[in-house]
Design a protein around this motif. Structure first.
Motif, mmCIF file in Angstrom:
data_model
loop_
_atom_site.group_PDB
_atom_site.id
_atom_site.type_symbol
_atom_site.label_atom_id
_atom_site.label_comp_id
_atom_site.label_asym_id
_atom_site.label_seq_id
_atom_site.Cartn_x
_atom_site.Cartn_y
_atom_site.Cartn_z
ATOM 1 N N ARG A 167 -13.594 15.899 -36.603
ATOM 2 C CA ARG A 167 -13.068 14.957 -37.506
ATOM 3 C C ARG A 167 -12.927 13.589 -36.563
ATOM 4 N NH1 ARG A 167 -6.845 16.092 -37.860
ATOM 5 N NH2 ARG A 167 -7.343 15.057 -35.798
ATOM 6 N N ILE A 204 -18.655 6.684 -40.596
ATOM 7 C CA ILE A 204 -19.103 6.651 -41.893
ATOM 8 C C ILE A 204 -19.406 5.246 -42.445
ATOM 9 C CG2 ILE A 204 -18.607 7.142 -44.316
ATOM 10 C CD1 ILE A 204 -16.718 9.337 -43.563
ATOM 11 N N SER A 258 -21.655 17.877 -53.594
ATOM 12 C CA SER A 258 -20.090 17.818 -53.945
ATOM 13 C C SER A 258 -19.972 17.155 -55.030
ATOM 14 C CB SER A 258 -19.389 17.244 -52.898
ATOM 15 O OG SER A 258 -18.118 16.931 -53.250
ATOM 16 N N ILE A 274 -18.060 17.515 -45.567
ATOM 17 C CA ILE A 274 -18.586 17.616 -44.181
ATOM 18 C C ILE A 274 -17.639 18.806 -43.512
ATOM 19 C CG2 ILE A 274 -18.493 16.689 -41.601
ATOM 20 C CD1 ILE A 274 -19.069 13.944 -43.188
ATOM 21 N N GLY A 275 -16.228 18.681 -43.841
ATOM 22 C CA GLY A 275 -15.460 19.968 -43.561
ATOM 23 C C GLY A 275 -15.834 21.217 -43.874
ATOM 24 N N LYS A 276 -16.157 21.042 -45.126
ATOM 25 C CA LYS A 276 -16.742 22.440 -45.984
ATOM 26 C C LYS A 276 -18.082 23.058 -45.584
ATOM 27 C CE LYS A 276 -18.513 21.257 -50.365
ATOM 28 N NZ LYS A 276 -18.735 21.671 -51.730
ATOM 29 N N VAL A 334 -15.677 13.202 -46.102
ATOM 30 C CA VAL A 334 -14.868 13.817 -44.869
ATOM 31 C C VAL A 334 -14.957 15.217 -45.568
ATOM 32 C CG1 VAL A 334 -12.942 14.131 -43.475
ATOM 33 C CG2 VAL A 334 -13.754 11.692 -44.102
ATOM 34 N N MET A 335 -14.263 15.513 -46.593
ATOM 35 C CA MET A 335 -13.942 16.758 -47.343
ATOM 36 C C MET A 335 -15.413 17.454 -47.346
ATOM 37 S SD MET A 335 -14.789 18.545 -50.173
ATOM 38 C CE MET A 335 -15.171 17.371 -51.272
ATOM 39 N N ILE A 390 -6.837 11.527 -49.270
ATOM 40 C CA ILE A 390 -7.486 11.733 -47.942
ATOM 41 C C ILE A 390 -7.607 10.376 -47.473
ATOM 42 C CG2 ILE A 390 -9.374 12.667 -46.484
ATOM 43 C CD1 ILE A 390 -10.115 14.489 -48.548
ATOM 44 N N LEU A 422 -16.213 11.304 -36.035
ATOM 45 C CA LEU A 422 -17.055 10.651 -37.441
ATOM 46 C C LEU A 422 -17.220 9.408 -37.553
ATOM 47 C CD1 LEU A 422 -15.889 13.205 -40.308
ATOM 48 C CD2 LEU A 422 -18.204 13.201 -39.568
ATOM 49 N N ALA A 441 -18.764 20.001 -36.729
ATOM 50 C CA ALA A 441 -18.092 18.350 -36.959
ATOM 51 C C ALA A 441 -16.738 18.375 -36.356
ATOM 52 C CB ALA A 441 -17.882 18.321 -38.550
ATOM 53 N N THR A 480 -9.115 20.021 -47.317
ATOM 54 C CA THR A 480 -8.875 19.802 -45.990
ATOM 55 C C THR A 480 -7.275 20.061 -45.739
ATOM 56 O OG1 THR A 480 -8.180 17.474 -46.241
ATOM 57 C CG2 THR A 480 -10.744 17.742 -45.464
ATOM 58 N N SER A 538 -11.847 24.280 -43.405
ATOM 59 C CA SER A 538 -12.316 23.096 -43.209
ATOM 60 C C SER A 538 -12.545 22.571 -41.619
ATOM 61 C CB SER A 538 -11.784 22.003 -44.031
ATOM 62 O OG SER A 538 -12.430 20.720 -43.805
ATOM 63 N N ALA A 539 -13.640 22.312 -41.418
ATOM 64 C CA ALA A 539 -13.780 21.625 -40.005
ATOM 65 C C ALA A 539 -12.875 20.272 -39.892
ATOM 66 C CB ALA A 539 -15.124 21.376 -39.513
ATOM 67 N N THR A 540 -12.717 19.758 -41.204
ATOM 68 C CA THR A 540 -11.877 18.399 -40.821
ATOM 69 C C THR A 540 -10.530 18.666 -41.357
ATOM 70 O OG1 THR A 540 -12.965 17.881 -43.047
ATOM 71 C CG2 THR A 540 -14.210 16.916 -41.013
ATOM 72 N N VAL A 567 -17.629 14.082 -54.477
ATOM 73 C CA VAL A 567 -18.447 13.008 -54.031
ATOM 74 C C VAL A 567 -19.207 12.468 -55.245
ATOM 75 C CG1 VAL A 567 -20.200 12.040 -52.576
ATOM 76 C CG2 VAL A 567 -18.613 13.691 -51.744
ATOM 77 N N TRP A 595 -14.188 7.534 -49.613
ATOM 78 C CA TRP A 595 -14.846 8.056 -48.490
ATOM 79 C C TRP A 595 -14.136 9.504 -47.957
ATOM 80 C CZ3 TRP A 595 -11.866 8.450 -44.142
ATOM 81 C CH2 TRP A 595 -10.652 7.398 -44.191
ATOM 82 N N GLY A 596 -12.774 9.635 -48.451
ATOM 83 C CA GLY A 596 -12.174 10.973 -47.864
ATOM 84 C C GLY A 596 -12.978 12.331 -48.574
ATOM 85 N N ARG A 597 -13.496 11.861 -49.659
ATOM 86 C CA ARG A 597 -14.208 12.940 -50.108
ATOM 87 C C ARG A 597 -15.547 13.356 -49.426
ATOM 88 N NH1 ARG A 597 -13.956 12.079 -56.635
ATOM 89 N NH2 ARG A 597 -11.542 12.179 -56.923
ATOM 90 N N ASP A 631 -15.476 22.727 -54.274
ATOM 91 C CA ASP A 631 -15.272 21.761 -53.259
ATOM 92 C C ASP A 631 -14.013 22.465 -52.464
ATOM 93 O OD1 ASP A 631 -17.229 19.816 -52.924
ATOM 94 O OD2 ASP A 631 -16.243 18.632 -54.597
ATOM 95 N N ALA A 661 -21.469 23.530 -41.132
ATOM 96 C CA ALA A 661 -22.003 23.156 -39.792
ATOM 97 C C ALA A 661 -20.985 22.468 -39.028
ATOM 98 C CB ALA A 661 -23.065 22.189 -40.199
#
Lengths: 409, 409
Positions: A340, A345, A310, A331-333, A328-329, B128, A343, A338, B238, B59-61, A313, A324-326, B235, A336
């Protein structure tokens, strides 16, 4: 964020002492393929009886060299082998002429060394799409062969560099039934690094005696957790090549896919992979991303790579921002599985977020202090299952932009 | 390469004159959610009888707001509707509190406007993982409602901005059976933009009369070729939300998924999507990537996005380097079908490569001259089939690094 430095700030102190592998000789010369005043053609010769295994880029537009190596690497032969590598020009997307260049180089090496052409493996790295002036290479084969020496592996490590800021080597000696078995390898690569490997060339030599099919099995399995678990910029080269040669000169025969030989090889491959990341173009931080609790190992790797690739990130890491919000972003995209709210971290030992929220114990100061370190460990637990994976990457800085905005000029 | 400028060099000359949509009113106020001294909460009110459609991040999150909008957008109602948007804080990854914030905002808007809560759609954009101070928003609902006006769409476009360097609006009037139908929209977004949309908020209003299910069908189909065909940095946010409201005030009823209304909506959506790319963080070039001759449309889009998202392609564009080899690399890594020796690449009208090789007519000067333009068209033909796709992106510059390495600080 740092400007481009002559040598990566993440570089090791120097080139390591590597074990000398019986049955292998190295040479590198200046051939002026593109670069002037530096060694750019390298020859690695393996004694008769050596077995050879390889893994290669999966790019649909891979180079003539890769296609030729892939055709040869599955053949058994007792004739010995040669790896010949040029830097400066990748011989990729050069149409039929690319195949002609490979054939000319193989013929010239075979002519001087007496090897059959199917035991000559070529690699080319550098600019894509420009015709390889292979006559500059073939003109140097006599000089290369005359210069072959068992202890010249560091010359070889220099000879294969392109935008690398330091030569990369790693080695180990493992004891098997009381006998030493040596492993030594070199690598190049600093940008266009991603799973499927990416402008990465790696040559590993050992004096173990390993039948070709078993050598290939061990190499392929270890590649997944080493060279296919690193990424600098998500871009994949058309030329990635990893060749592993086993001379058998130690007299120690390996007959099992697991055990001390595989462990030693894993150590060497992981060290070389990390050295490539540490030389990531413009890198100022070395980052391990560890994902656990995923629905499967494959899901864990998908998440880990989504984080590692990313741009948001990677720029946050460059800016030492515990954003850390990025994560989460990313992971969301990733696509696979997940949840929320499951999680967790960590940045190093700092618990950052849990149960879908910033952790009660977390302070921005603790996060910001941690991010100042040169080596970072980001841990994500998904709370879903037992899947786990680790990948390694670097940050995305102004240095990357500067290097890549005018690489060809 | 440019440094960060106050306004993107690719910005339009100013905010356009937009048609005033009967049945829609806008207001924006300063609530100090995060930013000080700028409007950060926006209200859009739709008259009774309006239908609403929406598309959202996958997004999953995704944020509590998105989940709430998704639950509401499929409901039929004649009660009118309200869109309320805050900038500065995305209310994403804020655990159960995020849901509480959405509920509090919906309740407050419903209380002042008399709308049922299921007709209040919220969006939040910004950082986020930090708790949304929703009381700063609910405290402003009276002021927002008191300030609603039909011609305040430009205020609304400003109110939804985060790192945007200019307000984004587009509109058109189409004639249907001799009657004018008006469409006007606003958007925000400049980073974290990728298919699945990505920190992008878009609100489009029309006075057409369109039944909800048909409105949703038209919107979803057009999203694939507009907002899901742009990328800045790969990217995905969310919070991505695109809401389309149709008041019916024109008296013109739309009953077919294709025709002048869909064409006008396509035009508005494409213009807004392009405006988002033109404000890509650090962007200095606007790039259209067109892929033809693919085995399928999906393959074409996969290749086009691999090119558009490649850091090496994007940095070459920033450096005005006609490095078509990196385009070949991106095609190779995309995973979709390609044959190196059938590729044709154009930069604008300059034929660069064909049949697996640089074109005979190509000169580096012609390529380099072309790359100096601010708007670029890269065309790739795969020579395999009839699949085609277009995507739009921008370059990757020092400005992107600077903006994103310390966005939170």
């Amino acid at each position: 964020m740092a400007d481009i430095t002559a040598v990566s700030p993440l570089a090791p102190e120097g080139f390591p002492e590597l074990p000398v592998i019986d049955g292998v000789r190295f040479a590198a010369v200046e051939a002026g393929v593109k670069y002037q005043g530096r060694k750019d053609v390298t020859l690695i010769e393996l004694a008769p009886g050596s077995s050879v295994a390889g893994v290669f880029t999966k790019s649909a537009t891979r180079s003539a060299n890769v296609l030729d190596c892939q055709a040869k690497v599955g053949l058994d032969s007792d004739a010995g082998a040669a790896f010949i590598i040029n830097s400066g020009n990748s011989n990729a997307f050069t149409g039929r002429a690319g195949e002609g260049s490979v054939a000319a180089i193989c013929e010239a090496v075979a002519g001087v060394t007496g090897l059959p052409q199917e035991r000559v493996f070529t690699s080319s790295t550098g600019v894509i799409g420009e015709r390889l002036p292979h006559d500059r290479i073939t003109a140097k084969i006599d000089e290369l062969v005359a210069g072959l020496a068992p202890d010249s592996i560091e010359d070889a490590a220099h000879g294969i560099m392109t935008t690398d800021t330091y030569a990369k080597g790693a080695g180990t000696t493992v004891m098997i039934d009381g006998h030493p078995v040596k492993i030594a390898g070199i690598a190049k690569g600093s940008g266009m690094i991603a799973p499927d490997m990416a402008t990465m060339l790696v040559y590993i030599l050992t004096d173990a005696k390993v039948e070709r099919a078993l050598l290939q099995q061990i190499l392929s399995e270890l590649t997944d957790v080493t060279f296919n678990a690193i990424t600098v910029d998500s871009d994949t080269s058309t030329s990635d090549t990893l060749l592993l040669g086993a001379t058998g000169a130690s007299g120690v025969e390996i007959t099992e896919p697991e055990g001390p030989f595989a462990a030693g090889l894993h150590e060497v491959m992981l060290e070389l992979a990390h050295l490539v990341v540490r030389d990531g173009e413009g890198a100022t931080k070395f980052v391990e991303i560890s994902v656990t609790g995923a629905a499967s190992d494959q899901d864990a790797k998908t998440h880990a790579l989504a984080i590692a690739n990313s741009p948001l990130v990677k720029t946050a890491i460059a800016g030492e921002d515990p954003n850390w919000g990025r994560i989460v972003m990313a992971i969301g995209k990733s696509g696979a599985a997940a949840d929320r709210d499951l999680l967790t971290i960590h940045f190093g030992d700092v618990l950052v977020a849990e149960k879908g929220w910033v952790a009660e114990s977390y302070s921005e100061e603790a996060g910001a202090t941690y991010m100042k370190a040169q080596e970072l460990a980001i841990r994500v637990d998904l709370g879903l299952g037992d899947g786990a994976a680790k990948v390694w990457t670097c940050d995305l800085t102004h240095g990357y932009i500067t290097i890549n905005a005018d690489y060809r000029s």
